[in-house]
Design an enzyme around this catalytic site. Sequence first.
Site, PDB file in Angstrom:
ATOM      1  N   ALA A   1       1.657   3.938  -2.224  1.00  0.00           N
ATOM      2  CA  ALA A   1       1.449   5.299  -2.745  1.00  0.00           C
ATOM      3  C   ALA A   1       1.102   6.275  -1.613  1.00  0.00           C
ATOM      4  CB  ALA A   1       0.323   5.282  -3.780  1.00  0.00           C
ATOM      5  N   PRO A   2       1.591   7.523  -1.699  1.00  0.00           N
ATOM      6  CA  PRO A   2       2.341   8.162  -2.790  1.00  0.00           C
ATOM      7  C   PRO A   2       3.865   7.955  -2.736  1.00  0.00           C
ATOM      8  CG  PRO A   2       1.801   9.789  -1.129  1.00  0.00           C
ATOM      9  CD  PRO A   2       1.217   8.488  -0.644  1.00  0.00           C
ATOM     10  N   GLY A   3       4.349   7.118  -1.836  1.00  0.00           N
ATOM     11  CA  GLY A   3       5.744   6.706  -1.901  1.00  0.00           C
ATOM     12  C   GLY A   3       6.681   7.343  -0.889  1.00  0.00           C
ATOM     13  N   GLY A   4       6.143   8.157   0.014  1.00  0.00           N
ATOM     14  CA  GLY A   4       7.005   8.815   1.011  1.00  0.00           C
ATOM     15  C   GLY A   4       7.776   7.820   1.863  1.00  0.00           C
ATOM     16  N   LYS A   5       7.080   6.757   2.282  1.00  0.00           N
ATOM     17  CA  LYS A   5       7.735   5.780   3.162  1.00  0.00           C
ATOM     18  C   LYS A   5       8.698   4.885   2.377  1.00  0.00           C
ATOM     19  CE  LYS A   5       3.850   5.829   6.396  1.00  0.00           C
ATOM     20  NZ  LYS A   5       2.852   6.504   5.530  1.00  0.00           N
TER      21      LYS A   5
ATOM     22  N   ASP B   1      -3.219  -5.833  -5.546  1.00  0.00           N
ATOM     23  CA  ASP B   1      -3.950  -5.866  -4.277  1.00  0.00           C
ATOM     24  C   ASP B   1      -3.072  -6.603  -3.262  1.00  0.00           C
ATOM     25  OD1 ASP B   1      -5.597  -6.411  -2.142  1.00  0.00           O
ATOM     26  OD2 ASP B   1      -7.158  -7.426  -3.318  1.00  0.00           O
TER      27      ASP B   1
ATOM     28  N   CYS C   1      -2.988   5.615   9.694  1.00  0.00           N
ATOM     29  CA  CYS C   1      -3.107   7.021  10.113  1.00  0.00           C
ATOM     30  C   CYS C   1      -4.504   7.213  10.729  1.00  0.00           C
ATOM     31  CB  CYS C   1      -2.851   7.979   8.955  1.00  0.00           C
ATOM     32  SG  CYS C   1      -3.872   7.699   7.501  1.00  0.00           S
TER      33      CYS C   1
ATOM     34  N   CYS D   1       0.862  -1.204   0.000  1.00  0.00           N
ATOM     35  CA  CYS D   1       0.000   0.000   0.000  1.00  0.00           C
ATOM     36  C   CYS D   1       0.893   1.246   0.000  1.00  0.00           C
ATOM     37  CB  CYS D   1      -0.944   0.007   1.191  1.00  0.00           C
ATOM     38  SG  CYS D   1      -1.668  -1.597   1.602  1.00  0.00           S
TER      39      CYS D   1
ATOM     40  N   ASP E   1       1.315  -0.364   5.665  1.00  0.00           N
ATOM     41  CA  ASP E   1       0.613   0.892   5.973  1.00  0.00           C
ATOM     42  C   ASP E   1      -0.760   0.782   5.311  1.00  0.00           C
ATOM     43  OD1 ASP E   1      -0.166   3.437   6.543  1.00  0.00           O
ATOM     44  OD2 ASP E   1       1.334   4.440   5.307  1.00  0.00           O
TER      45      ASP E   1
END
Length: 433
Positions: free
Chosen positions: A253-257, A301, A373, A251, A320
């Site tokens: 996107a958006p790719g920060g982690k 998925d 979150c 999961c 996440d």
Amino acid sequence: MTHVDLPVRALAAEILLAVENGQSLSQCLPPRLAGVAPSERPELQALCYGTCRWFHRLDAELQQRMKKPLRKPDRVVHHLMLVALFQLRHSQHAHYAILNETVEACRALDKPHLTGLVNGVLRAAEREGEPAVSGPAAQYSHPDWMVEKLRHNWPDTWQQILTANNAQAPMTLRVNASQISRDDYLQWLQDAGLEATPTRYAPYGIQLTKPCGVDRLPGFADGAVSVQDEAAQLCTTLLDLAPGQHVLDACAAPGGKTCAILEQCPDLAAVTAIDQSADRLPRVQENLDRLGLYATLKEADAADTSQWWDRTPFDRILADVPCSASGVIRRHPDIKLLRREADITPLAGLQLSILSALWQTLKPGGRLVYATCSVFPQENHRIIQRFLKQQADARLLEPVLSWGIDTGFGRQLLPDAESHDGFFYACLERVDE
């Protein structure tokens, strides 16, 4: 008049109507922003976000001031008046301008028969000031169900959570430690005239005193720094990364982690990032490209491992998972209008199914970090509690941490008006049976 030619407040009313009908601001605002002059974009964005943030309070006032609700075809005018009330209560705009421009916007929306009503309601609102509102839902501007759930889950802190949700979120950065130290980047910011402080918990985090455009951040284009909330940055401190590991970011996107993982440990053997949304994966690639990083991206998925897993087990997994996003309402105030109480149980089912599926891809002795979150226990520590009951080879790790509330099954960060978002983390180890 085409919608592109509409005045900004009329556009805002149409966008808010779309949100009420189930579209998120991130879906319906960007195309409208693209259609207005660059000089008008900040105002349109501020009107949409601000009216969503205070929607329940403004709506309570408007309902008090109306003898009867508008007919459904005229519902856009209800939202137009909410935008005007938001400006009367929360902006420095001259009141006469707000009133005049709102009446004009009513005409522009092809509702001339309602200009008298709009004028009368807003003149009374200006003359009488904000009325007393009854009940915490209107007072804190949240839906009833959310207030009750928070009051039940967090009896000692529910008011602080609601207050934090209504605050403007700070702008927080993650320094790329493989390029520059946090202290050196703080000096760069100071030299650029930007005031900032190190974050309390995230080792590479910096919080700006005032938000700014990324074009003003030194070295941004060259990958020296990224924008990421402090709570989201903490995932790398829990993964216990080491050279040679195979890491999965589920999961993603958006790719920060994903990017934070690669920055933290450049000598990983491989990083795989999967996401179900084909629309959001290009954003992950953009972030990787700017930072000069590489990961294998897959549209899939996470819960259906047959789609994407090549049977090579992972040393580390970051899960996440999709959630109610109740910990990031201050960044996405439309959540208050979009989320329903009935969403939480299906989300919890999805979270448990993703966790159970990913577990099968984890190497014995490997570590999985579960993250949301959300601030609702139903999506957080209760998922971990349920999972540990059904998974004999799972063990909860309890690292010594200076942050969050120990729930007994992971750490809960509640949104802090001055710093981080609301987040939950749990560390699980797969025991070699």
